[in-house]
Motif scaffolding. Structure first.
Motif, mmCIF file in Angstrom:
data_model
loop_
_atom_site.group_PDB
_atom_site.id
_atom_site.type_symbol
_atom_site.label_atom_id
_atom_site.label_comp_id
_atom_site.label_asym_id
_atom_site.label_seq_id
_atom_site.Cartn_x
_atom_site.Cartn_y
_atom_site.Cartn_z
ATOM 1 N N ALA A 1 13.707 6.563 11.082
ATOM 2 C CA ALA A 1 13.309 7.859 11.654
ATOM 3 C C ALA A 1 11.919 8.278 11.175
ATOM 4 C CB ALA A 1 14.339 8.928 11.321
ATOM 5 N N ILE A 2 11.681 8.226 9.870
ATOM 6 C CA ILE A 2 10.392 8.675 9.325
ATOM 7 C C ILE A 2 9.245 7.785 9.827
ATOM 8 C CG2 ILE A 2 9.028 8.929 7.202
ATOM 9 C CD1 ILE A 2 11.742 9.816 5.866
ATOM 10 N N MET A 3 9.435 6.473 9.779
ATOM 11 C CA MET A 3 8.376 5.553 10.206
ATOM 12 C C MET A 3 8.035 5.715 11.687
ATOM 13 S SD MET A 3 7.232 3.770 7.626
ATOM 14 C CE MET A 3 6.415 2.362 8.346
ATOM 15 N N GLU A 4 9.082 5.801 12.535
ATOM 16 C CA GLU A 4 8.822 5.875 13.970
ATOM 17 C C GLU A 4 8.353 7.261 14.416
ATOM 18 O OE1 GLU A 4 12.207 4.107 15.976
ATOM 19 O OE2 GLU A 4 11.431 2.094 15.595
ATOM 20 N N ILE A 5 8.764 8.314 13.723
ATOM 21 C CA ILE A 5 8.259 9.657 14.041
ATOM 22 C C ILE A 5 6.786 9.748 13.647
ATOM 23 C CG2 ILE A 5 8.346 12.090 13.315
ATOM 24 C CD1 ILE A 5 11.447 11.801 13.316
ATOM 25 N N ILE B 1 15.109 10.228 16.650
ATOM 26 C CA ILE B 1 16.336 10.418 15.857
ATOM 27 C C ILE B 1 17.538 9.852 16.611
ATOM 28 C CG2 ILE B 1 17.912 12.172 14.923
ATOM 29 C CD1 ILE B 1 15.237 13.747 14.199
ATOM 30 N N ALA B 2 17.602 10.109 17.927
ATOM 31 C CA ALA B 2 18.695 9.554 18.739
ATOM 32 C C ALA B 2 18.644 8.030 18.712
ATOM 33 C CB ALA B 2 18.577 10.058 20.179
ATOM 34 N N ARG B 3 17.442 7.486 18.849
ATOM 35 C CA ARG B 3 17.230 6.032 18.803
ATOM 36 C C ARG B 3 17.719 5.445 17.482
ATOM 37 N NH1 ARG B 3 13.738 1.994 20.577
ATOM 38 N NH2 ARG B 3 12.806 0.774 18.903
ATOM 39 N N THR B 4 17.400 6.155 16.382
ATOM 40 C CA THR B 4 17.778 5.682 15.051
ATOM 41 C C THR B 4 19.295 5.664 14.873
ATOM 42 O OG1 THR B 4 15.703 6.543 14.165
ATOM 43 C CG2 THR B 4 17.430 6.068 12.574
ATOM 44 N N PHE B 5 19.969 6.742 15.275
ATOM 45 C CA PHE B 5 21.427 6.782 15.139
ATOM 46 C C PHE B 5 22.110 5.764 16.054
ATOM 47 C CE2 PHE B 5 20.776 10.779 12.856
ATOM 48 C CZ PHE B 5 21.738 10.649 11.868
ATOM 49 N N CYS B 6 21.506 5.494 17.218
ATOM 50 C CA CYS B 6 22.072 4.497 18.141
ATOM 51 C C CYS B 6 22.039 3.094 17.558
ATOM 52 C CB CYS B 6 21.337 4.527 19.482
ATOM 53 S SG CYS B 6 21.697 5.986 20.474
ATOM 54 N N ARG B 7 21.170 2.865 16.577
ATOM 55 C CA ARG B 7 21.106 1.557 15.915
ATOM 56 C C ARG B 7 22.416 1.255 15.176
ATOM 57 N NH1 ARG B 7 15.814 -0.425 15.282
ATOM 58 N NH2 ARG B 7 14.182 1.104 15.687
ATOM 59 N N LYS C 1 15.940 -7.342 27.365
ATOM 60 C CA LYS C 1 14.771 -6.995 26.553
ATOM 61 C C LYS C 1 14.978 -5.680 25.825
ATOM 62 C CE LYS C 1 10.697 -9.185 28.555
ATOM 63 N NZ LYS C 1 9.430 -8.948 29.228
ATOM 64 N N ASN C 2 15.547 -4.720 26.524
ATOM 65 C CA ASN C 2 15.794 -3.401 25.926
ATOM 66 C C ASN C 2 17.252 -3.315 25.518
ATOM 67 O OD1 ASN C 2 13.187 -2.176 26.237
ATOM 68 N ND2 ASN C 2 13.586 -2.193 28.428
ATOM 69 N N GLY C 3 17.477 -3.186 24.219
ATOM 70 C CA GLY C 3 18.842 -3.153 23.706
ATOM 71 C C GLY C 3 19.504 -1.810 23.893
ATOM 72 N N ILE C 4 20.691 -1.669 23.320
ATOM 73 C CA ILE C 4 21.481 -0.445 23.470
ATOM 74 C C ILE C 4 20.723 0.764 22.957
ATOM 75 C CG2 ILE C 4 23.590 0.742 22.736
ATOM 76 C CD1 ILE C 4 24.934 -2.069 22.653
ATOM 77 N N THR D 1 13.773 4.719 25.456
ATOM 78 C CA THR D 1 12.526 4.265 24.832
ATOM 79 C C THR D 1 12.377 2.757 25.038
ATOM 80 O OG1 THR D 1 13.670 3.954 22.713
ATOM 81 C CG2 THR D 1 12.502 6.053 23.034
ATOM 82 N N LYS D 2 11.171 2.268 24.763
ATOM 83 C CA LYS D 2 10.891 0.836 24.858
ATOM 84 C C LYS D 2 9.982 0.442 23.708
ATOM 85 C CE LYS D 2 11.199 0.484 29.858
ATOM 86 N NZ LYS D 2 10.647 -0.098 31.072
ATOM 87 N N VAL D 3 9.977 -0.843 23.392
ATOM 88 C CA VAL D 3 9.031 -1.371 22.399
ATOM 89 C C VAL D 3 8.029 -2.221 23.166
ATOM 90 C CG1 VAL D 3 8.728 -2.837 20.369
ATOM 91 C CG2 VAL D 3 10.677 -1.285 20.505
ATOM 92 N N VAL D 4 6.747 -1.849 23.019
ATOM 93 C CA VAL D 4 5.681 -2.522 23.769
ATOM 94 C C VAL D 4 4.600 -3.034 22.830
ATOM 95 C CG1 VAL D 4 6.043 -1.121 25.851
ATOM 96 C CG2 VAL D 4 4.400 -0.353 24.112
ATOM 97 N N LYS D 5 3.733 -3.891 23.359
ATOM 98 C CA LYS D 5 2.570 -4.350 22.593
ATOM 99 C C LYS D 5 1.668 -3.158 22.355
ATOM 100 C CE LYS D 5 2.754 -8.530 25.254
ATOM 101 N NZ LYS D 5 2.275 -9.005 26.547
ATOM 102 N N ASP D 6 1.151 -3.055 21.154
ATOM 103 C CA ASP D 6 0.241 -1.948 20.825
ATOM 104 C C ASP D 6 -1.175 -2.354 21.230
ATOM 105 O OD1 ASP D 6 -1.073 0.246 19.922
ATOM 106 O OD2 ASP D 6 -0.347 0.132 17.867
#
Length: 200
Positions: free
Chosen positions: A130-134, A163-169, A182-185, A192-197
């Motif tokens: 949560a802290i890192m991604e926020i 926060i929702a993403r983190t708890f869904c993990r 490609k996009n998990g649960i 949300t998605k994870v993309v190339k920066d």
């Protein structure tokens, strides 16, 4: 013969109709487009509004395509997971060790000690992601692989979405979902998605 799509198109909003006859035109068959055109004519939709909605829909579509083309594959996601799992494990162990120095270990309170260890493990897990991604839109793993978390349209996620993403993990089999898609649960549920920066 009456157009079978007439009723369906009559239930669409002005914005939906405009998207159908412009930017999404290729997705519909000619009969559906004809029904949409007739409904637009019937409602006498203002052409200025028509152009504005068309322009916005085009921009949104292009942005979504750009995001989708930058979504990273399962291999990168697995590398992220391994790095982050290791970092979190080290972090959790350090926290437990430091707290262990201040909390006396009494054999009679093994149940309380075990509960405390579980709370610290889960708390550090939630806190790390949560802290890192926020703060950064990325974890240590994502820094290494030059990836980041974005919303479906490529914007920075709100704190609540992270926060929702983190708890869904914590959902069982979440990690295995990346073997199939490609996009998990946790991506799907938090939108949300994870993309190339590309900024790096």
């Amino acid at each position: 013969m009456e157009n079978e799509f007439k009723k369906v198109m009559s239930e669409r909003t002005d914005q939906e109709l405009i998207k159908i006859v412009t930017v999404e035109r290729e997705r519909y068959n000619p009969t559906a487009i004809e029904a949409a055109d007739l409904e637009i004519e019937k409602r006498n939709i203002d052409t200025a509004e028509f152009e504005k909605i068309k322009e916005k829909a085009t921009v949104d579509k292009e942005q979504k395509q750009k995001v989708d083309s930058n979504v990273v594959g399962s291999g990168t996601r697995f590398i992220n997971f391994l790095i982050d799992f290791f970092v979190w494990l080290v972090l959790a162990s350090l926290i437990i060790f430091i707290i262990g120095l201040f909390v006396p270990v009494i054999t009679e309170n093994q149940g309380i000690l075990t509960l405390l260890v579980y709370i610290l493990f889960f708390g550090s897990f939630i806190g790390y992601y949560a802290i890192m991604e926020i703060k950064f839109q990325k974890t240590v793993g994502k820094f290494v692989t030059k990836t980041k978390v974005v919303t479906m349209n490529g914007e920075k996620p709100e704190n609540g979405e992270i926060i929702a993403r983190t708890f869904c993990r914590l959902i069982p089999f979440d990690r295995l979902s990346f073997l199939v898609v490609k996009n998990g649960i946790h991506d799907f549920l938090s939108k949300t998605k994870v993309v190339k920066d590309t900024a790096e």
